[in-house]
Scaffold this motif. Structure first.
Motif, mmCIF file in Angstrom:
data_model
loop_
_atom_site.group_PDB
_atom_site.id
_atom_site.type_symbol
_atom_site.label_atom_id
_atom_site.label_comp_id
_atom_site.label_asym_id
_atom_site.label_seq_id
_atom_site.Cartn_x
_atom_site.Cartn_y
_atom_site.Cartn_z
ATOM 1 N N GLU A 17 -14.837 4.250 -4.419
ATOM 2 C CA GLU A 17 -14.126 3.768 -5.270
ATOM 3 C C GLU A 17 -12.551 4.058 -4.874
ATOM 4 N N ILE A 18 -11.759 3.087 -4.959
ATOM 5 C CA ILE A 18 -10.594 3.224 -4.407
ATOM 6 C C ILE A 18 -9.758 2.982 -5.789
ATOM 7 N N SER A 19 -8.373 3.668 -5.749
ATOM 8 C CA SER A 19 -7.454 3.404 -6.891
ATOM 9 C C SER A 19 -6.151 3.243 -6.175
ATOM 10 N N ALA A 20 -5.329 2.147 -6.821
ATOM 11 C CA ALA A 20 -4.015 1.879 -6.431
ATOM 12 C C ALA A 20 -2.915 2.081 -7.621
ATOM 13 N N MET A 21 -1.893 2.489 -7.522
ATOM 14 C CA MET A 21 -0.704 2.762 -8.310
ATOM 15 C C MET A 21 0.326 1.820 -8.320
ATOM 16 N N GLY A 22 1.028 1.339 -9.178
ATOM 17 C CA GLY A 22 2.445 0.666 -9.057
ATOM 18 C C GLY A 22 2.907 0.391 -10.215
ATOM 19 N N PRO A 23 3.990 -0.677 -10.131
ATOM 20 C CA PRO A 23 4.698 -0.898 -11.548
ATOM 21 C C PRO A 23 3.551 -1.677 -12.319
ATOM 22 N N ALA A 24 3.772 -1.709 -13.694
ATOM 23 C CA ALA A 24 2.798 -2.122 -14.758
ATOM 24 C C ALA A 24 2.836 -3.689 -14.767
ATOM 25 N N ALA A 75 -9.892 -0.036 6.180
ATOM 26 C CA ALA A 75 -9.305 -1.329 5.899
ATOM 27 C C ALA A 75 -8.915 -1.424 4.329
ATOM 28 N N ALA A 76 -9.707 -0.856 3.286
ATOM 29 C CA ALA A 76 -9.405 -1.203 1.980
ATOM 30 C C ALA A 76 -8.157 -0.399 1.755
ATOM 31 N N HIS A 77 -7.914 0.802 2.158
ATOM 32 C CA HIS A 77 -6.834 1.448 2.036
ATOM 33 C C HIS A 77 -5.686 0.762 2.644
ATOM 34 N N ASN A 78 -5.800 0.388 3.927
ATOM 35 C CA ASN A 78 -4.715 -0.372 4.687
ATOM 36 C C ASN A 78 -4.416 -1.735 3.807
ATOM 37 N N ALA A 79 -5.339 -2.592 3.547
ATOM 38 C CA ALA A 79 -4.978 -3.510 2.545
ATOM 39 C C ALA A 79 -4.291 -3.375 1.421
ATOM 40 N N LEU A 80 -4.370 -2.290 0.877
ATOM 41 C CA LEU A 80 -3.514 -2.209 -0.491
ATOM 42 C C LEU A 80 -2.338 -1.421 -0.281
ATOM 43 N N ARG A 81 -2.350 -0.726 0.604
ATOM 44 C CA ARG A 81 -1.116 -0.077 0.991
ATOM 45 C C ARG A 81 0.015 -1.104 1.763
ATOM 46 N N ALA A 82 -0.380 -2.011 2.087
ATOM 47 C CA ALA A 82 0.328 -3.052 2.761
ATOM 48 C C ALA A 82 0.987 -3.894 1.415
ATOM 49 N N HIS A 83 0.662 -4.021 0.447
ATOM 50 C CA HIS A 83 1.190 -4.741 -0.766
ATOM 51 C C HIS A 83 2.331 -4.025 -1.083
ATOM 52 N N GLU A 85 4.110 -3.645 -4.001
ATOM 53 C CA GLU A 85 4.340 -3.264 -5.419
ATOM 54 C C GLU A 85 3.366 -1.867 -5.082
ATOM 55 N N ILE A 86 2.531 -1.817 -4.587
ATOM 56 C CA ILE A 86 1.564 -0.599 -4.524
ATOM 57 C C ILE A 86 2.267 0.666 -3.840
ATOM 58 N N LYS A 87 2.245 1.626 -4.790
ATOM 59 C CA LYS A 87 3.004 2.684 -4.012
ATOM 60 C C LYS A 87 2.099 3.793 -3.657
ATOM 61 N N TRP A 88 0.899 4.031 -4.187
ATOM 62 C CA TRP A 88 -0.122 4.857 -3.821
ATOM 63 C C TRP A 88 -1.482 4.520 -3.844
ATOM 64 N N THR A 89 -2.477 5.015 -2.825
ATOM 65 C CA THR A 89 -3.784 4.756 -3.115
ATOM 66 C C THR A 89 -4.835 6.204 -2.862
ATOM 67 N N LEU A 90 -5.571 6.107 -3.591
ATOM 68 C CA LEU A 90 -6.543 7.476 -3.491
ATOM 69 C C LEU A 90 -7.764 6.940 -3.516
#
Length: 90
Positions: A17-24, A75-83, A85-90
């Motif tokens: 499981e991966i979580s990404a946080m950013g603006p609603a 790769a999953a974390h890198n793909a999300l962190r490159a967006h 609007e995504i501020k954090w991933t866990l």
């Protein structure tokens, strides 16, 4: 007791499981699974969950995906962190 390699870290292949946080208002509910698929990963679609922050300004999007190796997991974390609007991933 001495730990063996089976006791340490993640076991691959596996579902993680991966979580990404950013603006609603950033559309992350759709973007997170799409970014993972674009990175070549298999997303378990029915696992997508969202949770807004207490003030409703931010959202957390969690999704499960299949990783064949540590490289897939990273790769999953890198793909999300490159967006942008995504501020954090866990």
């Amino acid at each position: 007791m001495k730990k063996t390699s089976d006791d340490q870290g993640f076991q691959f292949p596996g579902v993680f499981e991966i979580s990404a946080m950013g603006p609603a208002d950033a559309g992350l509910e759709a973007a997170v699974p799409t970014l993972l698929v674009e990175a070549g990963l298999t997303v378990v679609a029915e696992t997508v969950r969202t949770r807004p922050s207490s003030a409703g300004r931010y959202i957390s999007v969690a999704v499960s995906f299949r990783a064949e190796s540590r490289a897939d997991y990273e790769a999953a974390h890198n793909a999300l962190r490159a967006h942008p609007e995504i501020k954090w991933t866990l």
